[in-house]
Design a protein around this motif. Structure first.
Motif, PDB file in Angstrom:
ATOM      1  N   VAL A 143       0.852  -1.192   0.000  1.00 16.61           N
ATOM      2  CA  VAL A 143       0.000   0.000   0.000  1.00 16.61           C
ATOM      3  C   VAL A 143       0.886   1.241   0.000  1.00 16.61           C
ATOM      4  O   VAL A 143       2.082   1.170   0.273  1.00 16.61           O
ATOM      5  N   SER A 144       0.293   2.370  -0.312  1.00 14.66           N
ATOM      6  CA  SER A 144       1.067   3.605  -0.398  1.00 14.66           C
ATOM      7  C   SER A 144       1.606   4.001   0.974  1.00 14.66           C
ATOM      8  O   SER A 144       1.098   3.569   2.011  1.00 14.66           O
ATOM      9  N   GLY A 145       2.617   4.841   0.953  1.00 16.13           N
ATOM     10  CA  GLY A 145       3.195   5.341   2.194  1.00 16.13           C
ATOM     11  C   GLY A 145       2.734   6.753   2.545  1.00 16.13           C
ATOM     12  O   GLY A 145       3.286   7.376   3.462  1.00 16.13           O
ATOM     13  N   ARG A 146       1.722   7.252   1.859  1.00 16.94           N
ATOM     14  CA  ARG A 146       1.289   8.632   2.100  1.00 16.94           C
ATOM     15  C   ARG A 146       0.658   8.782   3.477  1.00 16.94           C
ATOM     16  O   ARG A 146      -0.078   7.922   3.932  1.00 16.94           O
ATOM     17  N   ARG A 147       0.929   9.921   4.092  1.00 20.36           N
ATOM     18  CA  ARG A 147       0.450  10.197   5.448  1.00 20.36           C
ATOM     19  C   ARG A 147      -0.511  11.372   5.506  1.00 20.36           C
ATOM     20  O   ARG A 147      -1.167  11.576   6.535  1.00 20.36           O
ATOM     21  N   GLN A 148      -0.585  12.151   4.454  1.00 16.79           N
ATOM     22  CA  GLN A 148      -1.406  13.359   4.446  1.00 16.79           C
ATOM     23  C   GLN A 148      -2.619  13.173   3.544  1.00 16.79           C
ATOM     24  O   GLN A 148      -2.493  12.775   2.385  1.00 16.79           O
ATOM     25  N   MET A 149      -3.799  13.499   4.071  1.00 13.86           N
ATOM     26  CA  MET A 149      -5.011  13.393   3.275  1.00 13.86           C
ATOM     27  C   MET A 149      -4.923  14.262   2.025  1.00 13.86           C
ATOM     28  O   MET A 149      -5.391  13.875   0.951  1.00 13.86           O
ATOM     29  N   GLY A 150      -4.306  15.427   2.149  1.00 18.68           N
ATOM     30  CA  GLY A 150      -4.231  16.348   1.029  1.00 18.68           C
ATOM     31  C   GLY A 150      -3.391  15.851  -0.128  1.00 18.68           C
ATOM     32  O   GLY A 150      -3.450  16.422  -1.222  1.00 18.68           O
ATOM     33  N   GLU A 151      -2.611  14.806   0.079  1.00 17.62           N
ATOM     34  CA  GLU A 151      -1.788  14.219  -0.978  1.00 17.62           C
ATOM     35  C   GLU A 151      -2.407  12.948  -1.556  1.00 17.62           C
ATOM     36  O   GLU A 151      -1.829  12.348  -2.476  1.00 17.62           O
ATOM     37  N   SER A 152      -3.555  12.560  -1.046  1.00 18.95           N
ATOM     38  CA  SER A 152      -4.061  11.205  -1.287  1.00 18.95           C
ATOM     39  C   SER A 152      -5.254  11.173  -2.241  1.00 18.95           C
ATOM     40  O   SER A 152      -6.079  12.089  -2.269  1.00 18.95           O
ATOM     41  N   GLY A 199      -0.853   0.515  -4.030  1.00 17.72           N
ATOM     42  CA  GLY A 199      -0.443   1.891  -3.776  1.00 17.72           C
ATOM     43  C   GLY A 199      -0.889   2.878  -4.822  1.00 17.72           C
ATOM     44  O   GLY A 199      -0.476   4.045  -4.794  1.00 17.72           O
ATOM     45  N   ARG A 200      -1.728   2.463  -5.746  1.00 16.06           N
ATOM     46  CA  ARG A 200      -2.221   3.373  -6.781  1.00 16.06           C
ATOM     47  C   ARG A 200      -3.317   4.281  -6.238  1.00 16.06           C
ATOM     48  O   ARG A 200      -3.395   5.450  -6.599  1.00 16.06           O
ATOM     49  N   PHE A 201      -4.204   3.724  -5.431  1.00 15.44           N
ATOM     50  CA  PHE A 201      -5.147   4.494  -4.633  1.00 15.44           C
ATOM     51  C   PHE A 201      -4.692   4.439  -3.181  1.00 15.44           C
ATOM     52  O   PHE A 201      -4.101   3.443  -2.742  1.00 15.44           O
ATOM     53  N   ASP A 202      -4.994   5.498  -2.451  1.00 13.77           N
ATOM     54  CA  ASP A 202      -4.614   5.532  -1.033  1.00 13.77           C
ATOM     55  C   ASP A 202      -5.717   4.991  -0.127  1.00 13.77           C
ATOM     56  O   ASP A 202      -5.452   4.653   1.028  1.00 13.77           O
ATOM     57  N   GLY A 203      -6.923   4.908  -0.644  1.00 14.31           N
ATOM     58  CA  GLY A 203      -8.022   4.367   0.142  1.00 14.31           C
ATOM     59  C   GLY A 203      -9.245   4.126  -0.709  1.00 14.31           C
ATOM     60  O   GLY A 203      -9.353   4.629  -1.845  1.00 14.31           O
ATOM     61  N   LEU A 250      -3.251   6.535   7.072  1.00 15.34           N
ATOM     62  CA  LEU A 250      -4.412   7.375   6.774  1.00 15.34           C
ATOM     63  C   LEU A 250      -5.702   6.839   7.365  1.00 15.34           C
ATOM     64  O   LEU A 250      -6.711   7.556   7.403  1.00 15.34           O
ATOM     65  N   PHE A 251      -5.695   5.600   7.816  1.00 21.12           N
ATOM     66  CA  PHE A 251      -6.958   4.925   8.104  1.00 21.12           C
ATOM     67  C   PHE A 251      -7.794   5.646   9.153  1.00 21.12           C
ATOM     68  O   PHE A 251      -9.007   5.813   8.973  1.00 21.12           O
TER      69      PHE A 251
END
Length: 262
Positions: A143-152, A199-203, A250-251
Motif C-alpha cells: 500500500v502507499s506510504g502517504r500520510r497526508q489526506m491532502g496528498e491522497s 499503492g495506486r489508490f490511497d483508500g 491514513l486509516f
C-alpha cells in the motif's frame, strides 16, 4: 511459492479472462443495439462463471461456492468456500471500457485465505495468500506510504439508478473531497481494492457491495500492509456490504470522515 489452491485459482482466472477478452473485442460491434449488447455481455458473464466453476470444482469438488451469477451452493467441506465474481465491472465491459476483472477468493473457516483479481484487458494478475504478502504479476506490492489526506487519492462506487444509499455517498464525497487530492469512480470494486493494495489508490470505501465484489480485494489490501474494516467495526467486512480500506497511516482520519453521521 504459490500454494496448490492459489495456482488453481490463477489458472481458472486466466482461462475465464481469455474468454472475456475474446468477447470484449466483440462489444464494439454491438453498441448499435443496447439490448443486443446487454444480452451479449450477460452471456459472456455467465460463460466466464461456468468456466471458473468447472475449473475450481474439478480441482476441489468438496468446496462450497458463492458466485454472482449462480448463487450459493454448500460443499461437503463446510469450512471452505469459493467466492467468485466472474466479471466485476460489467458496465465498463458493456461500454467498451477496458477496466474490469475476474475476482476469486477462497474462504476457510470464515477467513479469506487466498485471493486473485485478474485484470485480463491489461494482463495484470493480483494475488495474495494469508501470511505470504500480495503480488502483482509475481512482484510484491505494498500500500502507499502517504500520510497526508491532502496528498491522497481515494476511490468509491457512486450508486446509480436511484439506489437508496446515494444521499449517504454524496455526503461522504462532500466531506472527503475538500481535504484530499482527488476522487476516482472507476466502476470495478475488485480493482479499486487491488489498486489500494498496489499503492495506486490511497483508500477505498463503499456502502453497498456484495461478498464476491470485495472478498479477494480485502485480502490483497491486508497482505499489502493496509487496513480494512466494515463501516461498523464490529461487522465482518466481507459480509457487511459496507467497508473502508486504506494504508495504516491514513486509516484513522479517512475512516472517521466516512463514518461521520453529521
Amino acid at each position: 511459492m504459490a500454494s496448490a489452491n492459489l495456482n488453481i485459482m490463477i489458472k481458472a482466472a486466466r482461462k475465464a479472462g481469455r474468454s472475456l477478452v475474446k468477447d470484449f473485442r466483440e462489444v464494439e460491434n454491438l453498441q448499435v443495439s443496447v439490448k443486443g449488447a446487454g444480452d451479449f455481455v450477460t452471456r459472456a458473464d455467465r460463460e466466464a462463471e461456468r468456466i471458473i466453476k468447472e475449473e475450481l470444482r474439478t480441482a476441489r469438488p468438496n468446496y462450497g461456492w458463492l458466485g454472482e451469477e449462480t448463487g450459493e451452493e454448500a460443499g461437503e467441506d463446510p469450512t471452505r468456500r469459493w467466492l467468485v465474481d466472474p466479471l466485476d465491472g460489467t458496465n465498463n465491459f458493456l461500454h467498451g471500457l477496458p477496466h474490469w476483472a475476474v475476482s476469486i477468493a477462497l474462504e476457510h473457516k470464515g477467513e479469506i485465505v487466498a485471493a486473485v483479481v485478474f485484470d485480463a484487458a491489461k494482463d495484470e494478475m493480483f494475488t495474495a495468500e494469508r501470511g505470504d504478502g500480495a503480488f502483482l504479476n509475481d512482484r510484491r506490492i505494498r500500500v502507499s506510504g502517504r500520510r497526508q489526506m491532502g496528498e491522497s487519492i481515494f476511490a468509491t462506487g457512486v450508486p446509480h439508478s436511484g439506489r437508496g444509499y446515494l444521499p449517504a455517498t454524496i455526503r461522504d464525497l462532500s466531506r472527503l473531497m475538500p481535504v484530499c487530492s482527488g476522487m476516482r469512480q472507476w466502476g470495478a470494486a475488485a480493482l479499486d481494492m487491488a489498486y489500494v493494495a498496489a499503492g495506486r489508490f490511497d483508500g477505498y470505501w463503499e456502502r453497498a457491495v456484495k461478498p464476491w465484489d470485495v472478498a479477494a480485494g480485502i485480502l490483497l489490501v491486508k497482505e499489502a500492509g493496509g487496513f480494512v474494516e466494515a463501516l461498523n467495526p464490529e461487522d465482518n467486512p466481507v459480509e457487511s456490504g459496507k467497508l473502508v480500506a486504506s494504508n495504516t497511516q491514513l486509516f484513522e482520519e479517512f475512516s472517521e470522515i466516512i463514518r461521520s453521521r453529521d
